[in-house]
Structures are given as C-alpha cells and as structure tokens.
Design a protein around this motif. Structure first.
Motif, PDB file in Angstrom:
ATOM      1  N   ILE A 367       1.078  -1.347  -0.017  1.00  0.00           N
ATOM      2  CA  ILE A 367       0.294  -0.115  -0.058  1.00  0.00           C
ATOM      3  C   ILE A 367       0.954   1.295   0.206  1.00  0.00           C
ATOM      4  O   ILE A 367       1.734   1.585   1.053  1.00  0.00           O
ATOM      5  N   MET A 371      -1.287   6.744   0.334  1.00  0.00           N
ATOM      6  CA  MET A 371      -2.727   6.314   0.729  1.00  0.00           C
ATOM      7  C   MET A 371      -3.048   5.997   2.239  1.00  0.00           C
ATOM      8  O   MET A 371      -4.036   5.725   2.679  1.00  0.00           O
ATOM      9  N   HIS A 374      -6.183   7.584   3.597  1.00  0.00           N
ATOM     10  CA  HIS A 374      -7.102   6.884   3.027  1.00  0.00           C
ATOM     11  C   HIS A 374      -7.399   5.632   3.228  1.00  0.00           C
ATOM     12  O   HIS A 374      -7.726   4.718   2.398  1.00  0.00           O
ATOM     13  N   MET A 375      -6.732   5.227   4.229  1.00  0.00           N
ATOM     14  CA  MET A 375      -6.958   3.739   4.724  1.00  0.00           C
ATOM     15  C   MET A 375      -8.146   2.894   4.720  1.00  0.00           C
ATOM     16  O   MET A 375      -8.418   1.862   4.204  1.00  0.00           O
ATOM     17  N   VAL A 378      -8.980   2.139   1.230  1.00  0.00           N
ATOM     18  CA  VAL A 378      -8.181   1.062   0.753  1.00  0.00           C
ATOM     19  C   VAL A 378      -8.696  -0.180   1.597  1.00  0.00           C
ATOM     20  O   VAL A 378      -8.736  -1.263   0.694  1.00  0.00           O
ATOM     21  N   THR A 379      -9.162  -0.162   3.012  1.00  0.00           N
ATOM     22  CA  THR A 379      -9.659  -1.327   3.396  1.00  0.00           C
ATOM     23  C   THR A 379     -10.858  -1.930   2.705  1.00  0.00           C
ATOM     24  O   THR A 379     -11.115  -2.996   2.310  1.00  0.00           O
ATOM     25  N   LEU A 382      -9.829  -3.464  -0.619  1.00  0.00           N
ATOM     26  CA  LEU A 382      -9.180  -4.973  -0.212  1.00  0.00           C
ATOM     27  C   LEU A 382      -9.923  -5.827   0.062  1.00  0.00           C
ATOM     28  O   LEU A 382      -9.720  -6.977  -0.027  1.00  0.00           O
ATOM     29  N   LEU A 403      -4.477  -3.743   9.068  1.00  0.00           N
ATOM     30  CA  LEU A 403      -4.965  -2.529   8.202  1.00  0.00           C
ATOM     31  C   LEU A 403      -5.160  -1.221   9.099  1.00  0.00           C
ATOM     32  O   LEU A 403      -5.048  -0.191   9.043  1.00  0.00           O
TER      33      LEU A 403
END
Length: 476
Positions: A367, A371, A374-375, A378-379, A382, A403
C-alpha cells in the motif's frame, strides 16, 4: 515465494472450475495437494487436511442436518403457502420472479445464517424457475448477493468478527453502516429488476390472469391430475394469444412445458407427505429453532440435529417413512457435505503452509504511503478480493488488525476501518471457501463454475456500490 504460490493456487482453482476442466470437489482436493508439494511441505499434507477437516466438521454437521430438517419441512408442506404467495405476486412474469427472489432472500437472511437462507429461498423459487425455464444462475446469483448484504447483521458473523478483532462494540460498527447497506440492498433489487427484464425479454410473460387458483397450482405449484400436457398446452396457447412468448426458448408452446417434472412433484398439493394437521406444530418448531439459533441457546449443529430428529419423529412416526425421507434428501446431503470436506483441504493447505499470511502481508506492505490517510477506502477496496480468496476468520483476525494499525498511524479510526471491512460481503458469499454457497448451487442444481462466472462481476459491483454510499454519507 509463498505469496506467488498462494495466488497461483487460487487462480488455478478458479480457472479450472470456471472452464469446467475439473469438478469443484476434485479441484478443491487435488490442486492444494499439488501446491503443498510444490511448497516443499508435502510430508505435512495430512496434518493440514486433518486441521482443515476438524475446523469445518461442525459446519458440515450443521449443513447435513439442516438439509434434512428443511427437506422434511418442504415435504410436509410448511413452505407451500410461501410459494403460493410468491406465485400470486409473480404470476408468471420472470421480472417479478427475479425481484421476488431477492426480496425473499433478504427477508430470510434476517436469521443470520446463509445456509438456512439459501435452503428456504431455493425451495420456494426453484419450481418457478424450473417450470418457466428461467436461468438458474440468475436465481443463485441474486440470492447470494442479497444474502451477502444482509450477512453484515451483527449476528451474521463479519460484524462480530470485526468487533472482536479490533475490540470494538458491534453496534458502533453496524448502526452507522445501515444507510450504506440499505443502498447496497437497493442496488441488488435494481440489478434484479434488470436481470428480470432480460429474462422477460428472453422468455416472454405467461399470462395467468384468467386461470383459477387450482389450475395455477396444478401448472406452477403442483403436478397433480390436472398437470397434463393438454392443460399445459392450453395455458401456453393462452399465453400466445395474450402476448406471451411466441415460438422459441420460452414458455410459449406446449412442448416447452414438460408433462412430468420430478423436482416439481415435491410441491404437488396432493403429495402423500403433506401433514396439514401438523402445520402449526412445524411452523412453531421452525420459529423456535431459528430463535434458538439467533439467541445462541445451543450450538447450531446441535440445534439442527435435534430439530431434524424431532421433525422426522413427529411427522413420520413409522420407520419406513423416516427412511424414505432420509433417502429422498441423501443426494443433497452427500453433495454438500462432500464439498465442505473438500473445501477443508483447500483451507487447511492455505493456512497450514502460511500462504494466507504471506499473501495478506504482501498486500498490506504494498500500500503506497500516500494512501495512509485513506486507509478506510483502501480497506474497503481490499475487502472485496480478500474476503473472496480467504475465509472471514482469516481476513478479520489476520488482515484487519494490520490494516487498522496502519490506519491509526495516519489518524484513521479503527471504527472507520471496521465499517469498511464489511464492504466485500456481497462477493464473499459466493467464495469457494464459504460452505453455504455449496448448499445454494447444490439445491439449485447449478454448476459452481457457472455460478461463479455469472455472479463475480455483479457481486463486486454491489460491493462497490456499498463502498461508494459509505464514502458519500461520510460513514467510511
């Protein structure tokens, strides 16, 4: 190396079953065994398989007795009123039938158990799809997506896992997500409408407005004395006169409506297995069973074991009748339980060799730093592939904490990460690692590869709709 082998193993499995080069059971057993040897841990294959079987044995037991229980309930007529009610709403319009499938699956999903949802939904809707020659993968796809959205209920599993893994309150995760999940469910209904229109265009509409209730039950709900070829042809001719499907692959000709349909016989309103005097006993037993399951009074496998035994004993007190009912449902039991134990080999090798751990760590480590803030997004992204390629336990207890830790380092709260982790559930419910999906495709007599090829794109789109709504509403 383990990361590459893990992704390659999963890709090989999916390609082979989607191209129908191998049966799902064979692929679930042979492919992981082969890759276990490639990893250099072939000597431990037996241990991995036993660990996988041990972990899934309660699930297999639950499915075995649940199939027997709901099979008996179908035999004795518990769900006949549901089928008739759906028929009155749907008539013989493919569009209404597909939308009705989504609504029914969503409602039944309130019990939090995917296997139960699929058994009831398929039992009610399969005869309609079969008789009207509708696409059965549309039924399985719509049911899986509706259940996937509803699977996020706090007692459904993923929310509880996320809460446990991150030490949060389940209600704090779920309640704010309700608007986004509602949009996701509306998305499933909209998709059902589109798919229904496609089926209607392909098959036409068999108009039954002037057909009386007994005739309707004979043609669409039963195969009694009136279900002769002449009766079917008469209705088909009426359909042609009223603008139904003409010549072609639909229900527009008498030849398209079979005189005998073994699957339809199970809902024959005159079948010998009906127990109308015990209807309310069976209804109360089912409600009690589902309540006990939600309240967790006993483990689910134990509940269905006792439920199946009680249902058989009360409804069929004579031993020959009990054996006949068990024999009638033996095929479904064997298919589903066999698939679950085969999946145990797949999950056992994935986890035992460490492939899952290496795959998740590789994904998280790649990652980009930019980012970080903006996790949550992303989570959410994903969660769509990861909950498909691994079990919920593997994702929520293995990947989600990593995460969440990465998100906290950039000021993103664990609650946002937990909510985003629910996004992938519409696709997860069609994962080859989810035992319930084998109940769905098994009872619907659909090839797992066909179901996968159809549903993946639509389920991924539904997940993205939930994610987009969550971002729009400021939930994620």
């Amino acid at each position: 190396m383990l990361t590459i082998l893990g992704f390659t193993m999963i890709a090989t499995f999916l390609v082979l079953i989607m191209l129908k080069k191998m049966s799902p059971i064979a692929a679930l057993v042979l492919i992981p065994a082969l890759f276990c040897v490639f990893v250099g841990k072939g000597a431990k294959l037996g241990d991995y398989v036993i660990d996988g079987v041990t972990s899934l044995a309660p699930t297999a037991a639950m499915l075995m007795f649940a199939i027997v229980y709901f099979g008996v309930m179908i035999d004795v007529g518990l769900f006949d009123p549901i089928v008739r009610g759906i028929l009155r709403f749907c008539k013989a319009d493919p569009l209404r039938i597909v939308v009705g499938t989504a609504v029914l699956a969503a409602i039944v999903s309130l019990d939090g158990d995917g296997s139960t949802t699929f058994m009831i939904t398929v039992s009610a809707m399969y005869p309609l799809y079969k008789r009207l020659k509708m696409s059965l993968v549309v039924m399985t796809g719509v049911a899986a997506m509706a259940n996937g959205v509803m699977n996020t209920l706090p007692w459904g599993g993923p929310t509880a896992r996320a809460a446990t893994a991150l030490k949060l309150d389940a209600s704090d995760i779920f309640v704010p997500m309700i608007p986004a999940l509602a949009v996701g469910l509306l998305g499933v209904l909209a998709l059902s409408y589109v798919l229904g229109r496609r089926e209607r265009k392909r098959l036409g509409v068999l108009t039954l407005d002037e057909v009386l209730e007994p005739e309707t039950e004979t043609v669409l709900v039963g195969a009694g004395a009136g279900a002769s070829g002449d009766g079917a042809a008469a209705v088909a001719k009426k359909a042609a006169r009223t603008g139904g499907s003409g010549s072609g692959s639909g229900t527009g000709s008498g030849a398209d409506l079979p005189e005998e349909d073994d699957d339809f016989q199970r809902l024959d309103p005159h079948r010998a297995t009906l127990r109308p005097k015990l209807y309310w006993f069976n209804a109360l037993l089912t409600v009690t069973l589902l309540t006990a399951m939600i309240m967790e009074w006993l483990p689910i496998p134990v509940l269905f074991l006792f439920g199946a035994a009680l249902a058989l004993t009360v409804n069929f007190p004579h031993m020959p009748d009990q054996k006949a009912r068990l024999g009638a449902h033996a095929e479904n039991v064997l298919n589903v339980s066999g698939m679950v134990f085969a999946a145990a080999v797949f999950t056992g090798v994935l986890q035992g060799t460490g492939m899952v751990d290496h795959m998740s760590k590789w994904l998280v480590s790649n990652i980009p730093d930019g980012m970080g803030p903006h996790m949550a997004l992303v989570t959410g992204v994903l969660s769509i592939p990861l909950t498909y390629f691994m079990s919920n336990d593997g994702f929520y207890f293995g990947v989600l904490p990593v995460l969440a830790e990465a998100g906290q380092a950039h000021g993103v709260s664990s609650l946002e990460i937990a909510r985003a982790s629910l996004v992938g559930q519409p696709l997860h419910m069609s994962s080859p690692l989810v035992p319930a999906v084998y109940v769905l495709v098994g009872m619907a007599k659909v090839e797992f590869g066909d179901h996968t090829r159809f549903v993946v794109k639509w389920a991924a789109l539904t997940s993205l709709v939930v994610l987009g709504a969550g971002i729009l509403f400021g939930i994620i």
